[in-house]
Design a protein around this motif. Structure first.
Motif, short mmCIF file in Angstrom:
data_model
loop_
_atom_site.label_atom_id
_atom_site.label_comp_id
_atom_site.label_asym_id
_atom_site.label_seq_id
_atom_site.Cartn_x
_atom_site.Cartn_y
_atom_site.Cartn_z
N VAL A 82 -0.48 0.17 3.82
CA VAL A 82 0.10 0.55 2.54
C VAL A 82 1.49 1.15 2.71
O VAL A 82 2.44 0.76 2.03
N GLU A 83 1.63 2.09 3.63
CA GLU A 83 2.89 2.82 3.74
C GLU A 83 3.99 2.01 4.43
O GLU A 83 5.07 1.83 3.86
N ARG A 84 3.74 1.53 5.63
CA ARG A 84 4.81 0.84 6.37
C ARG A 84 5.27 -0.43 5.66
O ARG A 84 6.48 -0.64 5.51
N GLN A 88 6.57 -5.06 1.00
CA GLN A 88 5.91 -6.36 0.95
C GLN A 88 4.72 -6.35 -0.01
O GLN A 88 4.46 -7.33 -0.70
N VAL A 89 3.98 -5.22 -0.07
CA VAL A 89 2.90 -5.12 -1.05
C VAL A 89 3.47 -5.22 -2.45
O VAL A 89 2.95 -5.93 -3.32
N LYS A 90 4.58 -4.52 -2.69
CA LYS A 90 5.21 -4.51 -4.02
C LYS A 90 5.77 -5.87 -4.40
O LYS A 90 5.58 -6.33 -5.54
N GLY A 94 2.77 -8.12 -5.60
CA GLY A 94 2.97 -7.76 -7.00
C GLY A 94 3.99 -8.61 -7.72
O GLY A 94 3.69 -9.21 -8.76
N HIS A 95 5.21 -8.69 -7.21
CA HIS A 95 6.29 -9.39 -7.90
C HIS A 95 6.01 -10.89 -8.02
O HIS A 95 6.39 -11.53 -9.00
N ASP A 128 -0.50 3.77 -6.79
CA ASP A 128 -0.45 4.10 -8.21
C ASP A 128 0.90 3.75 -8.83
O ASP A 128 1.01 3.69 -10.06
N THR A 129 1.93 3.55 -8.02
CA THR A 129 3.24 3.18 -8.56
C THR A 129 3.30 1.70 -8.90
O THR A 129 4.29 1.24 -9.48
N LEU A 130 2.27 0.93 -8.53
CA LEU A 130 2.24 -0.51 -8.79
C LEU A 130 1.25 -0.81 -9.90
O LEU A 130 0.37 -0.02 -10.22
N ASP A 131 1.39 -1.98 -10.47
CA ASP A 131 0.55 -2.38 -11.60
C ASP A 131 -0.62 -3.23 -11.13
O ASP A 131 -0.45 -4.12 -10.29
N GLY A 132 -1.80 -2.94 -11.67
CA GLY A 132 -2.91 -3.88 -11.57
C GLY A 132 -3.79 -3.78 -10.35
O GLY A 132 -4.66 -4.64 -10.17
N TRP A 133 -3.62 -2.78 -9.51
CA TRP A 133 -4.47 -2.67 -8.32
C TRP A 133 -5.74 -1.89 -8.63
O TRP A 133 -5.68 -0.77 -9.13
#
Length: 311
Positions: A82-84, A88-90, A94-95, A128-133
């Motif tokens: 998640v952190e490093r 890429q997760v975002k 997400g995008h 929590d800063t991302l949508d839909g997880w």
């Protein structure tokens, strides 16, 4: 079911079976956890992918598999999952509208000897800063298996936060995303998340409080909390989470927005404990051992009310 294994060991066995059963499923690793999937890699060399120590690539490959119609399960320590590779997760997931399962290991400090690089108390807050997880925090290997199977069979974006160093003694029914009532009282509501349940129950023994259990924290079961608070007539809520303190206080406040209430968010503090120690020592240092929890809960609730006064 075998209850002697850890959540991470159950993860390896469960995902290996799912790879046999579901040709849509693919597993992406970054060296960590490879030993648990030797047999699965031999059986499904095209769907068990180890990219080496390249965590950003690991997440990108997972998203690419999702865009190609596969259901990726991406696994490593939470700090490397998640952190490093958060960008890429975002962006890659997400995008681009891709979806998959991120399954972490290590919790907040399951391997203190690994140092701060292997600790991730802020992972859920970051997602929590991302949508839909959707976010699952099982408290027992049986719960981990149920939630992993649910996540693998679905189509959404899911984070499953596994812990090897913390586990409750017995599983509870999970999978519906609802808060589970564990005990009833009239002096306040304690919401225990995942592996914090046993410590929370020990902390409130003899107190007249309601205890709810959450193995799914996103989406948060606001209606369930609201109904419980209303039925108990107890507007004070204590959250006990195994990650950054206060991560879910906004969700509680949203659920109770039109009701007078107070919220105390307990969890891992922002301050860094700079000695390795043990999991138990980190719990004590964070005020999450039963004795410390009891003092903090009773102070917030005004001393608590002994359970034996309940008529």
């Amino acid at each position: 079911m075998d209850t002697t294994d850890t959540m991470r060991e159950r993860f390896a066995r469960t995902v290996s079976r799912l790879l046999d059963d579901d040709p849509r499923l693919a597993l992406v690793l970054a060296d960590i956890g490879v030993d648990g999937f030797r047999a699965a890699a031999r059986a499904h060399p095209d769907r068990v992918i180890n990219v080496g120590i390249r965590e950003q690539l690991m997440v990108g490959v997972g998203a690419g598999l999702a865009l190609a119609g596969m259901r990726p399960v991406v696994h490593t320590f939470a700090s490397f999952l998640v952190e490093r590779p958060f960008e890429q997760v975002k962006l890659d997931f997400g995008h681009q509208g891709a979806a998959g399962v991120l399954a972490s290991a290590g919790g907040s400090y399951d391997w203190p000897g690994g140092g701060y690089t292997h600790m991730a108390p802020g992972d859920v807050a970051l997602l929590d800063t991302l949508d839909g997880w959707a976010v699952h925090v099982p408290g027992h290997p049986d719960e981990a298996e149920a939630l992993l199977r649910q996540a693998a069979a679905g189509d959404g974006s899911v984070y499953v936060r596994l812990s090897a160093g913390q586990s409750n003694a017995a599983p509870l029914p999970v999978g519906g995303g609802r808060l589970v009532g564990v005990r009833q009282g009239r002096g306040g509501v304690v919401v225990a998340v995942g592996p914090m349940l046993d410590s929370a129950l020990a902390a409130v023994e003899g107190l007249d409080v309601t205890v709810l259990y959450a193995a799914t924290v996103r989406p948060f079961d606001g209606p369930g909390l609201r109904a419980t608070v209303g039925a108990a007539g107890a507007p004070d809520v204590v959250l006990v989470e195994p990650y950054l303190a206060g991560t879910s206080t906004a969700a509680v406040n949203d659920a109770l927005a039109d009701l007078p209430h107070r919220v105390l968010g307990l969890g891992v503090a922002r301050r860094e404990l700079r000695r390795y120690g043990t999991v138990e020592e980190h719990l004590a240092g964070q005020g999450l051992a039963p004795a410390s929890l009891r003092a903090r809960v009773t102070s917030f609730l005004g001393g608590g009310r002994p359970a034996d006064v309940v008529s």
